[in-house]
Design an enzyme around this catalytic site. Structure first.
Site, PDB file in Angstrom:
ATOM      1  N   ASP A  47       0.847  -1.197   0.000  1.00  0.00           N
ATOM      2  CA  ASP A  47       0.000   0.000   0.000  1.00  0.00           C
ATOM      3  C   ASP A  47       0.883   1.248   0.000  1.00  0.00           C
ATOM      4  O   ASP A  47       1.576   1.523   0.986  1.00  0.00           O
ATOM      5  CB  ASP A  47      -0.903  -0.009   1.233  1.00  0.00           C
ATOM      6  CG  ASP A  47      -2.068   0.960   1.114  1.00  0.00           C
ATOM      7  OD1 ASP A  47      -2.077   1.773   0.177  1.00  0.00           O
ATOM      8  OD2 ASP A  47      -2.974   0.897   1.957  1.00  0.00           O
ATOM      9  N   ASP A  48       0.867   1.992  -1.108  1.00  0.00           N
ATOM     10  CA  ASP A  48       1.702   3.186  -1.295  1.00  0.00           C
ATOM     11  C   ASP A  48       3.182   2.838  -1.454  1.00  0.00           C
ATOM     12  O   ASP A  48       4.057   3.686  -1.254  1.00  0.00           O
ATOM     13  CB  ASP A  48       1.540   4.194  -0.159  1.00  0.00           C
ATOM     14  CG  ASP A  48       0.140   4.783  -0.078  1.00  0.00           C
ATOM     15  OD1 ASP A  48      -0.657   4.562  -1.004  1.00  0.00           O
ATOM     16  OD2 ASP A  48      -0.156   5.469   0.918  1.00  0.00           O
ATOM     17  N   CYS A  85      -5.779   4.274  -4.075  1.00  0.00           N
ATOM     18  CA  CYS A  85      -5.832   2.873  -3.671  1.00  0.00           C
ATOM     19  C   CYS A  85      -7.094   2.127  -4.072  1.00  0.00           C
ATOM     20  O   CYS A  85      -7.034   1.109  -4.760  1.00  0.00           O
ATOM     21  CB  CYS A  85      -5.591   2.762  -2.174  1.00  0.00           C
ATOM     22  SG  CYS A  85      -6.480   3.950  -1.170  1.00  0.00           S
ATOM     23  N   ARG A  89      -7.578  -1.205  -6.568  1.00  0.00           N
ATOM     24  CA  ARG A  89      -8.039  -2.498  -6.064  1.00  0.00           C
ATOM     25  C   ARG A  89      -9.297  -2.958  -6.785  1.00  0.00           C
ATOM     26  O   ARG A  89      -9.499  -4.153  -7.009  1.00  0.00           O
ATOM     27  CB  ARG A  89      -8.274  -2.394  -4.556  1.00  0.00           C
ATOM     28  CG  ARG A  89      -6.992  -2.195  -3.785  1.00  0.00           C
ATOM     29  CD  ARG A  89      -7.218  -1.549  -2.416  1.00  0.00           C
ATOM     30  NE  ARG A  89      -5.962  -1.001  -1.914  1.00  0.00           N
ATOM     31  CZ  ARG A  89      -5.091  -1.679  -1.184  1.00  0.00           C
ATOM     32  NH1 ARG A  89      -5.362  -2.923  -0.821  1.00  0.00           N
ATOM     33  NH2 ARG A  89      -3.966  -1.128  -0.805  1.00  0.00           N
ATOM     34  N   LYS A 147      -6.056  -5.218   3.713  1.00  0.00           N
ATOM     35  CA  LYS A 147      -6.931  -4.072   3.465  1.00  0.00           C
ATOM     36  C   LYS A 147      -7.896  -4.359   2.314  1.00  0.00           C
ATOM     37  O   LYS A 147      -7.493  -4.807   1.249  1.00  0.00           O
ATOM     38  CB  LYS A 147      -6.062  -2.850   3.154  1.00  0.00           C
ATOM     39  CG  LYS A 147      -6.813  -1.633   2.668  1.00  0.00           C
ATOM     40  CD  LYS A 147      -5.842  -0.475   2.482  1.00  0.00           C
ATOM     41  CE  LYS A 147      -6.401   0.603   1.583  1.00  0.00           C
ATOM     42  NZ  LYS A 147      -5.489   1.737   1.419  1.00  0.00           N
ATOM     43  N   HIS A 149     -11.240  -1.974   1.585  1.00  0.00           N
ATOM     44  CA  HIS A 149     -11.502  -0.594   1.142  1.00  0.00           C
ATOM     45  C   HIS A 149     -12.465  -0.511  -0.038  1.00  0.00           C
ATOM     46  O   HIS A 149     -12.380   0.414  -0.841  1.00  0.00           O
ATOM     47  CB  HIS A 149     -10.161   0.094   0.786  1.00  0.00           C
ATOM     48  CG  HIS A 149     -10.236   1.592   0.836  1.00  0.00           C
ATOM     49  ND1 HIS A 149      -9.249   2.404   0.298  1.00  0.00           N
ATOM     50  CD2 HIS A 149     -11.173   2.432   1.328  1.00  0.00           C
ATOM     51  CE1 HIS A 149      -9.566   3.663   0.480  1.00  0.00           C
ATOM     52  NE2 HIS A 149     -10.731   3.711   1.108  1.00  0.00           N
ATOM     53  N   HIS A 239       1.800   2.071   4.048  1.00  0.00           N
ATOM     54  CA  HIS A 239       0.917   3.237   4.205  1.00  0.00           C
ATOM     55  C   HIS A 239       1.088   3.829   5.609  1.00  0.00           C
ATOM     56  O   HIS A 239       1.244   3.100   6.583  1.00  0.00           O
ATOM     57  CB  HIS A 239      -0.532   2.775   4.011  1.00  0.00           C
ATOM     58  CG  HIS A 239      -1.532   3.875   3.833  1.00  0.00           C
ATOM     59  ND1 HIS A 239      -1.821   4.792   4.819  1.00  0.00           N
ATOM     60  CD2 HIS A 239      -2.342   4.198   2.782  1.00  0.00           C
ATOM     61  CE1 HIS A 239      -2.754   5.627   4.387  1.00  0.00           C
ATOM     62  NE2 HIS A 239      -3.084   5.292   3.156  1.00  0.00           N
ATOM     63  N   ASP A 345       0.076  -0.317  -4.951  1.00  0.00           N
ATOM     64  CA  ASP A 345      -1.252  -0.010  -5.486  1.00  0.00           C
ATOM     65  C   ASP A 345      -1.358   1.351  -6.167  1.00  0.00           C
ATOM     66  O   ASP A 345      -2.350   1.628  -6.843  1.00  0.00           O
ATOM     67  CB  ASP A 345      -2.318  -0.135  -4.386  1.00  0.00           C
ATOM     68  CG  ASP A 345      -2.147   0.868  -3.259  1.00  0.00           C
ATOM     69  OD1 ASP A 345      -1.074   1.488  -3.141  1.00  0.00           O
ATOM     70  OD2 ASP A 345      -3.096   1.023  -2.461  1.00  0.00           O
ATOM     71  N   ASN A 346      -0.386   2.222  -5.987  1.00  0.00           N
ATOM     72  CA  ASN A 346      -0.381   3.544  -6.626  1.00  0.00           C
ATOM     73  C   ASN A 346       0.973   4.167  -6.332  1.00  0.00           C
ATOM     74  O   ASN A 346       1.857   3.524  -5.756  1.00  0.00           O
ATOM     75  CB  ASN A 346      -1.518   4.442  -6.110  1.00  0.00           C
ATOM     76  CG  ASN A 346      -1.743   4.386  -4.618  1.00  0.00           C
ATOM     77  OD1 ASN A 346      -2.808   3.983  -4.155  1.00  0.00           O
ATOM     78  ND2 ASN A 346      -0.733   4.750  -3.821  1.00  0.00           N
ATOM     79  N   LYS A 406       1.386   9.926  -5.580  1.00  0.00           N
ATOM     80  CA  LYS A 406      -0.001   9.471  -5.456  1.00  0.00           C
ATOM     81  C   LYS A 406      -1.017  10.604  -5.628  1.00  0.00           C
ATOM     82  O   LYS A 406      -0.812  11.712  -5.156  1.00  0.00           O
ATOM     83  CB  LYS A 406      -0.180   8.830  -4.080  1.00  0.00           C
ATOM     84  CG  LYS A 406      -1.585   8.337  -3.746  1.00  0.00           C
ATOM     85  CD  LYS A 406      -1.593   7.741  -2.348  1.00  0.00           C
ATOM     86  CE  LYS A 406      -2.983   7.323  -1.900  1.00  0.00           C
ATOM     87  NZ  LYS A 406      -2.967   6.749  -0.526  1.00  0.00           N
TER      88      LYS A 406
END
Length: 609
Positions: A47-48, A85, A89, A147, A149, A239, A345-346, A406
């Site tokens: 994540d990130d 994010c 996903r 996660k 989301h 993250h 994810d980004n 991001k």
């Protein structure tokens, strides 16, 4: 997940090889050819996580287990996600564009003119099916930890969307130690396990460790029944907030005090040596509001460097737990028959999320943050109730050599590192591919690998089209890229938008990060997006604008009436070009005369009266 396509039709589709898109029959799948055994599938999502953070993509961060997957497989250097994010996903798990699958905008930022509009629900809607559902129907076990989301009500949680077993954080972020969330109205994060909402977390909970524990336990519980498994390991790390055990916090003490520009140059040098980017690649311009680290006082550099030390520890801790999963699969004899897909994810997070969340003094959320997230002493960073992120300067390091991070449509917002390793990879071990790839490609790729098919209808409606291209031939060295130069990719979120066709990219971004006009870049010559060619190439701009208009029509894109960039121009310094060494005034050093010309003052020839 419940939908009207009958199971008999799905079985018939598998047997008869009736394929709705680019899906092969089980007998012809590359994994089953010669072995008769379909591969397990493991997706590891950071994540990130930034493009250059892993060692195998030029980072100084120590990631031996992720690097081992790259050494055994292939690294992909032109892989695209979305700029944030949940949109990423949603495409990963559906293969469908965000504006059709329900995440046309993030739930947290849906604009007033998007409320109640199909495609902007803020969760995976019931007009799409999911990758785990289709793999489950095709005979796979489906597991998730981490996660989610993409929805919280009982019909939207992982158990309702195809996951047989899950341990999931339904929110977009939160504490790694407990259920603490960010705002006064949502003070507690929501978790599910196997479709039930948790009252409390397991003993000795730490997110990255617990997610790995759960995935291993799910695989172990069904080991030996002959069925392959799909495991989606959706890490929170790295993250913010940067929470991690104390023994992981001091692995890079003082290493980042030299500053972000030095780190970017060091990473770029390694990237060129590795072949990640070609020789002569420029670094993106440092963000205009980020200071030159060499101009900061030592104490300031040390405090800012400590933030990056924590981030590096987060990545290394995640890598350690990835190593636990790899070791377990080797121990049970499943490693060699497991396809690994690893990516972030980004782009890396450069915004101050805590400031956005807590707001201003006197507000409800500021009071909540002051009480619940109060451990602000640097010695407490990483502990429960501390909150630290590393800021735009280090986000640019994570996205070396690209521009921005991001949330933006610059390469630093949507391009990321990808590792694919496992039995379907026939390229030389440790090799690199520059094929243009996209997160939505994962659905058709894995359906082909599993011998599954995409339905023609979902809940009585025509199934939305898959926008991705299978990677199977690219990974087998049968083609250089899943896309031709005529294919195009397009993105939109928060009102920022972009189109890429071949080596050409057109982007439009709100100020202050953009110009609020179309900018044109040739990524083959300028991956750092330093040179806007829009005025020099009006016909190319026009051609790419036509593709953008086609994308808008096909996916029912509604540009937002309110955006997160509002008022930002007034809050930030004016934007001017960043040129190393300018202005010379503040870079000039003390002049030192030649020693052989030094002299004491001569006595006055006219003494005082």
């Amino acid at each position: 997940m419940k939908y009207t396509v009958k199971k008999q039709l799905i079985r018939a589709a598998l047997v008869a090889a009736i394929v709705a898109t680019t899906v092969a029959s089980p007998a012809a799948t590359p994994a089953s050819a010669g072995t008769g055994k379909r591969p397990n599938i493991v997706i590891i999502l950071g994540d990130d996580l930034g493009f250059s953070d892993m060692g195998c993509f030029g980072g100084e961060i120590k990631t031996p287990h992720l690097d081992s997957l790259a050494k055994a497989g292939v690294r992909c250097t032109q892989f695209y996600t979305h700029a944030s994010c949940s949109p990423t996903r949603s495409m990963l798990l559906t293969g469908v564009d965000t504006h059709l699958n329900g995440l046309g905008n993030m739930d947290e930022w849906t604009a007033p003119n998007q409320w109640g509009v199909d495609g902007y629900e803020g969760y995976l809607n019931n007009r799409v099916t999911t990758l785990p559902q289709l793999l489950k129907d095709a005979g796979y076990h489906t597991y998730m930890a981490g996660k989610w989301h993409m929805g919280k009500s009982p019909d939207k949680i992982p158990a309702a969307r195809g996951f047989e077993r899950d341990f999931s954080l339904l929110d977009g972020a939160g504490s790694y130690w407990d259920m603490l969330n960010f705002t006064a109205t949502t003070p507690k994060s929501t978790f599910t396990e196997d479709g039930r909402y948790l009252k409390k977390l397991p003993r000795n909970y730490y997110a990255t460790k617990t997610y790995t524990d759960k995935i291993i336990s799910y695989i172990e519980a069904n080991r030996g029944d002959g069925k392959p498994f799909f495991a989606y390991v959706s890490h929170q790390a790295p993250h913010d907030p940067y929470h991690l055990p104390r023994e992981w916090r001091n692995r890079h003490v003082g290493e980042y005090d030299k500053g972000w520009d030095v780190l970017r140059h060091e990473r770029l040098k390694r990237q060129v040596e590795m072949g990640i980017v070609p020789k002569g690649t420029e670094l993106a311009e440092r963000m205009w509001f980020v200071p030159d680290a060499t101009l900061l006082a030592p104490a300031s550099r040390a405090i800012l460097g400590k933030k990056m030390e924590l981030y590096a520890g987060m990545v290394e801790n995640m890598d350690f737990h990835v190593g636990r999963l790899i070791d377990y699969l080797k121990k049970i004899g499943e490693y060699d028959n497991t396809l690994f897909i690893v990516f972030g994810d980004n782009g890396a997070e450069g915004a101050d999320l805590f400031k956005m969340i807590s707001g201003t003094p006197g507000t409800r959320d500021f009071l909540f943050a002051s009480i619940q997230w109060s451990q602000n002493n640097p010695n407490a960073w990483g502990d429960p109730h501390s909150y630290v992120g590393y800021g735009p300067m280090w986000a640019q390091v994570s996205m070396t050599p690209f521009s921005q991070y991001k949330g933006n449509m610059a390469e630093g917002g949507i391009r990321n590192a990808l590792i694919v390793s496992g039995p379907i990879v026939k390229r030389p071990a440790g090799s690199i591919t520059r094929g243009v790839m996209h997160v939505a490609d994962i659905m058709p790729t894995l359906l082909e690998v599993a011998g599954a098919s995409y339905p023609k209808t979902i809940n009585g409606h025509d199934a939305p089209p898959l926008i991705g291209k299978s990677w199977v031939k690219t990974l087998a060295s049968e083609q250089d890229s899943p896309r031709s130069d005529q294919d195009y990719l397009a993105w939109e979120v928060f009102g920022n938008r972009a189109v890429r066709q071949g080596n050409w990219k057109l982007r439009w971004q709100y100020k202050p990060y953009g110009t609020e006009d179309w900018e044109l870049f040739n990524l083959a010559e300028d991956m750092a997006e330093r040179h806007d060619l829009a005025s020099a190439q009006p016909e190319k701009v026009k051609a790419l604008q036509a593709l953008w208009d086609d994308y808008v029509r096909a996916n029912h894109v509604i540009l937002p009436s309110r955006v997160i960039w509002e008022g930002m121009v007034k809050k930030m310094p004016d934007r001017y070009p960043v040129v190393d060494g300018y202005p010379p005034l503040i870079y000039k050093r003390q002049f030192i005369p030649p020693t052989n010309m030094l002299a004491d003052p001569k006595p006055s020839s006219h003494p005082n009266p």
